[in-house]
Design an enzyme around this catalytic site. Structure first.
Site, short mmCIF file in Angstrom:
data_model
loop_
_atom_site.label_atom_id
_atom_site.label_comp_id
_atom_site.label_asym_id
_atom_site.label_seq_id
_atom_site.Cartn_x
_atom_site.Cartn_y
_atom_site.Cartn_z
N ASP A 5 0.37 -1.11 0.15
CA ASP A 5 -0.18 -0.73 0.25
C ASP A 5 1.28 1.46 0.13
OD1 ASP A 5 -2.35 -2.12 0.63
OD2 ASP A 5 -1.31 -1.66 2.92
N ASP A 65 -1.79 -2.03 -4.37
CA ASP A 65 -3.07 -2.76 -3.95
C ASP A 65 -3.90 -1.73 -3.71
OD1 ASP A 65 -4.40 -4.75 -2.31
OD2 ASP A 65 -3.24 -4.70 0.03
N ASP A 66 -3.33 -0.70 -1.90
CA ASP A 66 -4.78 -0.12 -1.56
C ASP A 66 -4.06 1.45 -1.54
OD1 ASP A 66 -6.54 -1.52 -1.42
OD2 ASP A 66 -5.99 -2.06 0.48
N ASP A 118 -4.63 1.94 3.86
CA ASP A 118 -4.69 0.97 4.29
C ASP A 118 -5.05 0.11 5.75
OD1 ASP A 118 -6.05 -2.34 5.39
OD2 ASP A 118 -4.68 -3.23 4.20
N LYS A 145 -8.61 1.98 2.89
CA LYS A 145 -9.24 0.88 3.60
C LYS A 145 -9.35 0.50 4.86
CE LYS A 145 -8.44 -3.40 2.07
NZ LYS A 145 -7.59 -4.90 1.63
#
Ligand code: NAG
Ligand code: NAG
Length: 393
Positions: free
Chosen positions: A189, A213-214, A217, A253
């Site tokens: 992330d 990914d994010d 997070d 997230k």
């Protein structure tokens, strides 16, 4: 005539003088400005509470990561910074784990170009961390302050904190193009505060983009985190040709994770932040049942839904969800929503905004470190709804 008191003399004799310690990529000396150290680790080893380590300009390529395992004090933190505003790059390419093979493990001690563990009261300024096995990795560390760090092209998350972590402040972070070949994109992330607890942590005026990914997070972090003026875009795309791509692609997230009975609710606060152009959701509770507060955020043109709060009785106020490819919002009935784009109704389309041009937001920061103001995603109505770089909310 000045007659120094006994107490004054004792203070003079016992108060350590805060030292300035210098390091240069070409240094061979013992830490003075004229004969700097060549190794950042040597400077860290020499530093005492109150000292400042100044890194001279250039690229440092250590062959073992920098272990920060001692503490300053609240009145005398230890500072690690670029000398004045010189450009300092910490390149982790020579470290182990850049990258390890698919499904191999990365031992805790090897994580991070800066590995910060059980180390409190540090201040970090104006450093660029690239190609590392994580850029910054902090475990069980509190009361630390990070200003104007750039963490990019690392082989795990750019900036990660884990474990017991309280009162850490991260401001003016840029974290981008981080990816984890070791996991086919499952968990690198831009910014991750994960698997731990502790109050008083905040991330402000930061940009998280094009990570595998994010963007952000907070998976399994069990205490409230404050997020303000954070911009998250372009995350979750397979820019590296990973075979079984695992990237998630959410802008924000916000916790959750694990099976239902292991989730500890965390009432995160997100204000004046924007998620756009991410592969999946803009803002998602991800199973976190905590009563979060989201105010004046904008989710625009994400690949899936704008705001997904299906587990929490969170409070959503004056947010904007527009032009997301999935549903604009997906909310459980216990969510308390007021003054959001979907509450006020009307048209929320590209034409609703003064500007769709993110160039200024994505451009050079001001000399004070702040992202420059622009009209990006401001509603043409002039109403106080959604995020704005033009004023504090
Ligand atoms: C964090 O800082 C606040 C305000 O200074 C203080 O009250 C609190 O005790 C600190 N938390 C920890 C865990 O030290
Ligand atoms: C809105 O504008 C963005 C950026 O120009 C574009 O990618 C997107 O396709 C547009 N969406 C709609 C529905 O017009």
């Amino acid at each position: 005539m000045f007659a120094p008191s006994f107490t004054f003399l004792v203070l003079l004799a016992t108060s350590a003088h805060a030292a300035d310690i210098y390091v240069s990529p070409t240094g061979t000396g013992s830490g003075t400005i004229t004969a700097p150290y060549g190794s950042i680790q040597s400077a860290v080893n020499a530093a005492k509470a109150g000292d400042t380590i100044h890194l001279r300009a250039g690229t440092y390529k250590p062959s073992s990561n920098i272990q920060i395992t001692k503490s300053g004090t609240s009145g005398a933190p230890i500072t690690l910074r670029s000398y004045e505003s010189e450009a300092v790059v910490l390149d982790g390419e020579n470290l182990p784990g850049t990258p390890y093979g698919l499904d191999e493990s990365l031992p805790n001690g090897e994580r991070g170009i800066l590995h910060i563990q059980n180390a409190n009261y540090w201040k970090f300024y104006n450093l660029e961390l690239i190609n590392g096995p994580y850029g910054v990795y902090s475990r069980d560390a509190s009361h630390n302050y990070y200003e104007r760090l750039s963490t990019h092209d690392n082989y795990e998350s750019g900036f990660q904190m884990q474990g017991t972590a309280s009162n850490n402040t991260i401001i003016y972070l840029d974290s981008y193009l981080n990816r984890d070949p070791r996991k086919n994109g499952e968990s690198a992330d831009g910014f991750a505060l994960k698997e731990g607890s502790g109050t008083g942590n905040s991330l402000r005026n930061s940009r998280l983009w094009n990570n595998v990914d994010d963007g952000l997070d907070l998976w399994l972090f069990e205490s409230p985190v404050t997020i303000e003026e954070v911009y998250s875009w372009g995350n979750g795309f397979n820019r590296w040709g990973f075979s079984d791509f695992e990237g998630d692609g959410n802008g924000f997230k916000l916790g959750g994770g694990g099976s239902d009975d292991t989730i500890v609710p965390a009432a995160h606060v997100v204000r004046n932040s924007i998620a756009w152009g991410n592969a999946k959701k803009g803002f998602i509770d991800n199973g976190n049942t905590g009563a979060m507060t989201l105010e004046r955020n904008t989710a625009w043109n994400n690949g899936d839904s704008g705001f997904v709060f299906k587990s929490s009785g969170s409070s959503l106020k004056s947010n904007v969800a527009a032009v997301n490819v999935g549903s604009q919002v997906n909310l459980i009935s216990s969510v308390k929503a007021s003054g959001n784009s979907w509450d006020v109704g009307g048209t929320w389309a590209n034409s609703t905004f003064k500007s769709l041009d993110a160039t200024t937001l994505q451009g050079a920061r001001g000399s004070d470190g702040r992202i420059k103001a622009s009209d990006f995603l401001l509603p043409t109505s002039g109403n106080a709804i959604g995020a704005t770089t033009r004023e504090d909310v």
